[in-house]
Design an enzyme around this catalytic site. Structure first.
Site, PDB file in Angstrom:
ATOM      1  N   GLN A 125       0.822  -1.212   0.000  1.00 14.55           N
ATOM      2  CA  GLN A 125       0.000   0.000   0.000  1.00 14.55           C
ATOM      3  C   GLN A 125       0.858   1.265   0.000  1.00 14.55           C
ATOM      4  O   GLN A 125       1.641   1.472   0.937  1.00 14.55           O
ATOM      5  CB  GLN A 125      -0.890  -0.004   1.257  1.00 14.55           C
ATOM      6  CG  GLN A 125      -1.785   1.216   1.383  1.00 14.55           C
ATOM      7  CD  GLN A 125      -2.516   1.243   2.719  1.00 14.55           C
ATOM      8  OE1 GLN A 125      -2.012   0.753   3.718  1.00 14.55           O
ATOM      9  NE2 GLN A 125      -3.701   1.813   2.739  1.00 14.55           N
ATOM     10  N   GLY A 126       0.710   2.100  -1.013  1.00 19.10           N
ATOM     11  CA  GLY A 126       1.470   3.359  -1.083  1.00 19.10           C
ATOM     12  C   GLY A 126       0.592   4.545  -0.787  1.00 19.10           C
ATOM     13  O   GLY A 126       0.146   5.248  -1.691  1.00 19.10           O
ATOM     14  N   TYR A 127       0.326   4.770   0.485  1.00 17.60           N
ATOM     15  CA  TYR A 127      -0.543   5.868   0.908  1.00 17.60           C
ATOM     16  C   TYR A 127       0.270   6.965   1.601  1.00 17.60           C
ATOM     17  O   TYR A 127       0.440   8.057   1.088  1.00 17.60           O
ATOM     18  CB  TYR A 127      -1.614   5.356   1.881  1.00 17.60           C
ATOM     19  CG  TYR A 127      -2.908   4.920   1.249  1.00 17.60           C
ATOM     20  CD1 TYR A 127      -2.927   4.310   0.006  1.00 17.60           C
ATOM     21  CD2 TYR A 127      -4.114   5.098   1.911  1.00 17.60           C
ATOM     22  CE1 TYR A 127      -4.133   3.896  -0.565  1.00 17.60           C
ATOM     23  CE2 TYR A 127      -5.314   4.692   1.354  1.00 17.60           C
ATOM     24  CZ  TYR A 127      -5.325   4.086   0.119  1.00 17.60           C
ATOM     25  OH  TYR A 127      -6.511   3.684  -0.423  1.00 17.60           O
ATOM     26  N   SER A 128       0.774   6.646   2.807  1.00 16.50           N
ATOM     27  CA  SER A 128       1.427   7.662   3.639  1.00 16.50           C
ATOM     28  C   SER A 128       2.697   8.191   2.970  1.00 16.50           C
ATOM     29  O   SER A 128       3.358   7.492   2.211  1.00 16.50           O
ATOM     30  CB  SER A 128       1.815   7.067   4.986  1.00 16.50           C
ATOM     31  OG  SER A 128       0.677   6.727   5.715  1.00 16.50           O
ATOM     32  N   GLU A 244     -11.010  -1.349   5.666  1.00 18.01           N
ATOM     33  CA  GLU A 244      -9.884  -1.694   6.517  1.00 18.01           C
ATOM     34  C   GLU A 244     -10.308  -1.682   7.983  1.00 18.01           C
ATOM     35  O   GLU A 244      -9.820  -2.461   8.784  1.00 18.01           O
ATOM     36  CB  GLU A 244      -8.750  -0.674   6.280  1.00 18.01           C
ATOM     37  CG  GLU A 244      -7.435  -1.070   6.923  1.00 18.01           C
ATOM     38  CD  GLU A 244      -6.388   0.020   6.817  1.00 18.01           C
ATOM     39  OE1 GLU A 244      -6.675   1.085   6.244  1.00 18.01           O
ATOM     40  OE2 GLU A 244      -5.282  -0.198   7.311  1.00 18.01           O
ATOM     41  N   SER A 383      -5.352   7.066  12.644  1.00 19.12           N
ATOM     42  CA  SER A 383      -5.015   7.003  14.072  1.00 19.12           C
ATOM     43  C   SER A 383      -6.288   7.039  14.913  1.00 19.12           C
ATOM     44  O   SER A 383      -7.351   7.431  14.433  1.00 19.12           O
ATOM     45  CB  SER A 383      -4.113   8.174  14.458  1.00 19.12           C
ATOM     46  OG  SER A 383      -4.877   9.365  14.512  1.00 19.12           O
ATOM     47  N   ASN A 384      -6.176   6.628  16.156  1.00 14.99           N
ATOM     48  CA  ASN A 384      -7.378   6.586  16.998  1.00 14.99           C
ATOM     49  C   ASN A 384      -7.961   7.986  17.221  1.00 14.99           C
ATOM     50  O   ASN A 384      -9.159   8.115  17.465  1.00 14.99           O
ATOM     51  CB  ASN A 384      -7.060   5.883  18.327  1.00 14.99           C
ATOM     52  CG  ASN A 384      -6.915   4.382  18.126  1.00 14.99           C
ATOM     53  OD1 ASN A 384      -6.830   3.906  16.993  1.00 14.99           O
ATOM     54  ND2 ASN A 384      -6.885   3.628  19.213  1.00 14.99           N
ATOM     55  N   GLU A 385      -7.125   8.997  17.093  1.00 19.32           N
ATOM     56  CA  GLU A 385      -7.642  10.373  17.178  1.00 19.32           C
ATOM     57  C   GLU A 385      -8.454  10.702  15.925  1.00 19.32           C
ATOM     58  O   GLU A 385      -9.508  11.341  16.007  1.00 19.32           O
ATOM     59  CB  GLU A 385      -6.487  11.368  17.355  1.00 19.32           C
ATOM     60  CG  GLU A 385      -5.837  11.329  18.737  1.00 19.32           C
ATOM     61  CD  GLU A 385      -5.030  10.059  18.995  1.00 19.32           C
ATOM     62  OE1 GLU A 385      -4.480   9.486  18.028  1.00 19.32           O
ATOM     63  OE2 GLU A 385      -4.964   9.617  20.158  1.00 19.32           O
TER      64      GLU A 385
END
Lengths: 398, 385
Positions: A125-128, A244, A383-385
Site C-alpha cells: 500500500q502506497g498511501y502515507s 480496513e 489514528s485513533n484520534e
C-alpha cells in the site's frame, strides 16, 4: 434475541476446524515472529485457501467470495485465531481487491483479482508520505501524464512488507491545482518491479523490518493501471479505509491472546504462587477480559446489522479504537507477566542449533518486542484520534 | 445469533416511550418526586394496563410469555425517562423469585397481583453491616409453631414506602455470612411488628429502613427452600442487575445526547463549544462507553439462563463495565455542561445522580470485579506441585 448458533453454524465450525487441522502447514510456517517469515511462509496458508476457494470470504460470490453469512465469517476468524494461523495479508484481500472489483474495469478485474485470490501476487500500500500521515490528502507524490503513461515521482513511507511486494496501489497527485487537496488525487496500480522504484527498510523499535520507505523516480506507469476516473482517487481511498476498519477489532486474536496470557501467568510465580492468583494482577486480567467482551458484543451487533444490509458505517471506528486499545493492553500485560526475562533480545541472535542452554522461557522472547510493535495499532489505519474525529463528525454531527 | 427484538418487544418499547413522552416529562417528574407520595400509583396502573408488569412472565403463570429481554426493553425506556416507580424490586425481584420458586398457591395469590398491579413488593435483602454480600445476614427467622418469627433490620429498601408487601431474606440457620441457612419470606407490610422509617434517596426515589420486631409469618410465607434460598436470591439479584444495566443504558444515552446538544448551543470565544476538538473527543468517548454498555447489557441479559458460573460472570462483567461507563458519562456530562450542569434546574444532573446510584445497587464496580475474578480463578487448572 438469542446467542445460539444454529445447527448449520455448529456444523460449519466443525468443518472449518477440521480443515485447518488437516491443512494448515504448521511445520513449514513455524511459530516465529511474523515479520521474520519468508515470502513463501507468509503465502503458504493463503495459497492453500485459494485452492479451497476460501481466501477471499468477504468478496461477492461472482469474484470468488464464499457467500458466508456474517456469523460464518465470525466463526472462520475465531477458528483461525484458535489455531494461531498466519492469515492472508490484508493488502490484496481486504484493501485493493474490493477497490478493483468495485471501481475497476473488466480488464483490471481479469488481470488482478485471480492473483489476489490465489496468493500468487503480493500487494503493498502506497498511501502515507513523510509529510502526509493523518493528513493523508496533503500527499505530494505526483503523476504526470506522458502519452500512454503516467510519470510518477515522490516518496511513500510505512510501506508494510514492500520488500516482498509484486504490485502496489498508490495514491498520487494528478491535479496540483485542484480547489481542494482531496480533488486532485488518483488511484494507481504500480508494478513494484518497474524501473525507478527503490524500497529501503525502516527498522522499528521492536527491531523488526516490517515497514519501508518507497522512493519513486520517473516511474513509468501505463494509463491502463488507473483505477476509475482520474482525480477521483480520494473516493476510492475512503472506501478502502472503511473496509480496513471492519475486522480491525481483532476480537478472536485477542481472545486467544488472553488465553496465552493466562497460561504464562499460571507458570510465572509471585511470592511462590502462580502470578494469575495474585490479586492485583488477576484483576487487571479480569478488566481486560471484560473490556474484550464488551468489544466482542459490539462487533457482533455490527455484524448482525451487516447481515441486514447495513454496511460497515462510522460505527466501525469504535471497533478500531477499542480493538487496538485492547491489543495494546494485552501485549503490555503479557510483557508484565514475563518479568525479568522480558529483557533479553534475541532477534537475529543465533539460537537454533546452538549448544548453549536456552535463556528464559520460550514465551518470554517475543513479549517486549511485541509490546513495542503493537504501539503501531493506534497509529495506523487512521489514528485513533482520527477515528474520534470521524465519529464526532459522522455520528454526533459536531 | 439474533439481536432483533420481537414484534411484542418493539410494541412495548413504542407504547412505553409514548407514555413517558406524554406523561413523564421532566417537570412532571420533578413534581412527583417532590410530592408527599413520591410516586404515582395511577402511573403504576397504566404500566399494568400496557402489560409491562406481566411482560416478563410465562403464559402458564398468566404473563405475556416474555422474559428477561422484555424487562430489558422496559428498563431502558425507564432509564431514559428517569422513571421512579419500582419495577426492579417489584416485578424483576419479587416477581422473579415467585416465578422461579413460588408454589402454585403463592403464584395465585401474589404473582397475579404483581402482574395486575394490585400488590406492590419491595425487596428487603440488604443489611446495615452486610454491604453487597447477599449472605451477610443478621436478620433472623426462628421457628415458632408452624410458622416463623422475624427479627432484624433491613437497609435502604428501595420502594418500600410504596409497597404493600416485602420479600425478605433472613437467617433460619447457620452463622452470619454462611451460604447455607438462608430463607426467603413474603411479609405483609401491615403485619404487626413491621416498623419502617421512610426517606427520599438522592436520585429521586423513596426507600425505607425496615425493622422486624417479633413479626410472625406462617410457614406458607417461605418462598423456595428453607435454609437453601441463597442460590435463588443470587439469581434474582443477577436478573435485577441486568435490568439495572438496561436502565443505565437508557440514562447514559439521554445524558450523552443532552451534552452533545448543549455543546452545539453554548457559545464561548465566539463559537459553539462543540467545535472544540478536546470536547468532541470526550463526547466521542462518552458515545463509545454508551455503545459498549448496550452490548454488555445484551450479553448479560441473554446469558441469565446459562449455568450459574457463566451467568454470574456475565452479569458481573456487565455491571463492572456499566458502572465504569456510567461514572464516566455522568461526570463528563456535568463537566461539559459547565456551571449549568451543577444546577438542580437542569435535567442532566438528575441523570448523573441516577447513573451514580445504579453503580451502588446490587454491588458496585469493585464488588463485581472481585466476583468475576474469583469465578475466573475457580476455572483455572489446580495449582501445580
Amino acid at each position: 434475541m438469542n446467542l445460539e448458533f444454529s445447527p448449520e453454524e455448529v456444523a460449519f465450525r466443525k468443518e472449518v476446524r477440521q480443515f485447518i487441522a488437516d491443512n494448515y502447514p504448521r511445520d513449514f510456517i513455524g511459530d516465529g515472529a511474523r515479520d521474520d517469515l519468508s515470502r513463501e511462509q507468509f503465502l503458504a496458508w493463503h495459497k492453500i485457501l485459494g485452492e479451497k476457494g476460501w481466501s477471499v470470504p468477504s468478496w461477492p460470490v461472482e469474484y470468488g467470495g464464499t457467500g458466508w453469512t456474517p456469523t460464518q465469517k465470525y466463526i472462520w476468524s475465531e477458528e483461525n485465531a484458535r489455531a494461531d494461523t498466519i492469515m492472508p495479508l490484508p493488502f490484496g484481500v481486504s484493501m485493493v481487491g474490493p477497490v478493483i472489483y468495485t471501481f475497476g474495469n473488466d480488464e483490471q478485474k481479469a488481470r488482478h483479482l485471480p492473483g489476489i485470490r490465489s496468493g500468487d501476487v503480493w500487494w503493498c500500500q502506497g498511501y502515507s508520505e513523510p509529510g502526509a500521515g493523518s493528513d493523508l490528502a496533503s500527499l505530494k507524490t505526483t503523476a504526470v501524464r506522458d502519452g500512454d503513461h503516467y510519470i510518477v515521482n515522490g516518496q511513500k513511507t510505512w510501506t508494510t512488507l514492500a520488500q516482498h511486494a509484486d504490485w502496489g496501489f498508490f495514491l498520487v497527485r494528478t491535479d496540483p491545482d485542484a480547489a481542494k487537496p482531496q480533488e486532485g488525487i488518483s488511484f494507481l496500480l504500480i508494478d513494484m518491479n518497474s524501473p525507478g522504484i527503490e524500497v529501503k527498510p525502516i527498522i522499528t523499535i521492536d527491531g523488526g523490518h516490517e515497514v519501508n520507505e518507497t522512493w519513486l523516480t520517473d516511474v513509468r506507469v501505463p494509463v491502463e493501471n488507473l483505477i476509475g476516473e482520474e482525480n477521483k482517487g480520494w473516493t476510492y481511498a475512503k472506501f478502502l479505509l472503511a473496509h480496513e476498519r471492519s475486522g480491525i477489532a481483532g476480537v478472536a486474536r485477542s481472545k486467544r491472546g488472553v488465553e496465552k496470557l493466562k497460561e504464562i501467568a499460571s507458570t510465572e510465580l509471585l511470592d511462590g504462587e502462580p502470578l494469575i492468583r495474585d490479586e492485583d494482577f488477576s484483576r487487571k486480567v479480569s478488566q481486560l477480559e471484560i473490556d474484550l467482551s464488551a468489544l466482542e458484543f459490539t462487533e457482533l451487533r455490527t455484524l448482525a446489522g451487516e447481515a441486514q444490509g447495513k454496511g460497515p458505517g462510522p460505527e466501525s471506528s469504535i471497533l478500531k479504537v477499542k480493538g487496538t486499545e485492547i491489543q495494546q493492553r494485552l501485549t503490555e500485560l503479557t510483557m508484565e507477566a514475563v518479568g525479568n526475562y522480558a529483557a533479553p533480545y534475541f532477534r537475529g541472535f543465533p539460537q537454533a542449533g546452538s549448544n548453549e542452554y536456552p535463556i528464559g522461557p520460550d514465551y518470554a522472547h517475543a513479549a517486549a518486542p511485541t509490546y513495542f510493535n503493537m504501539r503501531k495499532t493506534s497509529i495506523y489505519g487512521g489514528s485513533n484520534e482520527i477515528q474520534r474525529n470521524i465519529i464526532s463528525k459522522m455520528i454526533l454531527g459536531l | 445469533m439474533d439481536f432483533n427484538f420481537s414484534e411484542e418487544q418493539t410494541m412495548i418499547r413504542d407504547s412505553l416511550a409514548r407514555l413517558i413522552r406524554e406523561k413523564y416529562d421532566f417537570d412532571t417528574r420533578r413534581g412527583v418526586v417532590n410530592s408527599d407520595a413520591g410516586w404515582r400509583p395511577e402511573m403504576w396502573a397504566q404500566f399494568a394496563e400496557l402489560g409491562l408488569l406481566m411482560a416478563p412472565f410465562s403464559e402458564e403463570d398468566g404473563g405475556l410469555g416474555g422474559g428477561a429481554v422484555d424487562a430489558m426493553v422496559v428498563m431502558e425506556e425507564f432509564g431514559k425517562g428517569l422513571v421512579v416507580e419500582p419495577y426492579v424490586p417489584c416485578v424483576v425481584c419479587a416477581g422473579g423469585a415467585l416465578k422461579h420458586a413460588g408454589s402454585e398457591a403463592q403464584k395465585q395469590e401474589y404473582l397475579s397481583a404483581i402482574m395486575s398491579g394490585e400488590k406492590v413488593f419491595a425487596f428487603a435483602y440488604a443489611e446495615p453491616r452486610g454491604r453487597y454480600d447477599l449472605a451477610d445476614l443478621e436478620t433472623t427467622a426462628t421457628k415458632s409453631g408452624a410458622g416463623y418469627t422475624l427479627n432484624g433490620h433491613k437497609a435502604v429498601v428501595i420502594g418500600a414506602p410504596w409497597a404493600s408487601h416485602l420479600l425478605v431474606s433472613a437467617r433460619t440457620a447457620g452463622s452470619r455470612r454462611e451460604p447455607n441457612g438462608i430463607s426467603l419470606f413474603i411479609v405483609d407490610k401491615s403485619a404487626s411488628g413491621v416498623v419502617t422509617r421512610d426517606y427520599p434517596t438522592v436520585d429521586g426515589r423513596r426507600a425505607s429502613e425496615v425493622h422486624f420486631e417479633n413479626v410472625s409469618v406462617p410457614a406458607e410465607a417461605v418462598v423456595g427452600e428453607v435454609d437453601g434460598a441463597l442460590p435463588l436470591i443470587e439469581r434474582v439479584a443477577d436478573e435485577a442487575t441486568a435490568a439495572l444495566c438496561a436502565e443505565a443504558c437508557g440514562t447514559m444515552g439521554v445524558a450523552h445526547k443532552m451534552t452533545v446538544e448543549y455543546s452545539q448551543q453554548r457559545k464561548q470565544f465566539g463559537t459553539p463549544i462543540g467545535k472544540f476538538q478536546v470536547l468532541q473527543h470526550r463526547m466521542v468517548d462518552m458515545f463509545m462507553e454508551h455503545e459498549q454498555s448496550i452490548s454488555m447489557t445484551y450479553m448479560a441479559t441473554l446469558k441469565l439462563d446459562e449455568p450459574e458460573t457463566e451467568r454470574k460472570k456475565a452479569v458481573s462483567a456487565a455491571k463492572v463495565r456499566i458502572g465504569q461507563a456510567g461514572r464516566f458519562v455522568g461526570q463528563e456530562a456535568i463537566q461539559i455542561h459547565g456551571g449549568m450542569g451543577m444546577t438542580e434546574e437542569l435535567a442532566v444532573g438528575h441523570y448523573f445522580k441516577r447513573m451514580t446510584m445504579i453503580d451502588h445497587e446490587f454491588g458496585n464496580v469493585d464488588h463485581h470485579l472481585k466476583r468475576y475474578t474469583a469465578l475466573s480463578a475457580e476455572e483455572l487448572p489446580a495449582a501445580a506441585e
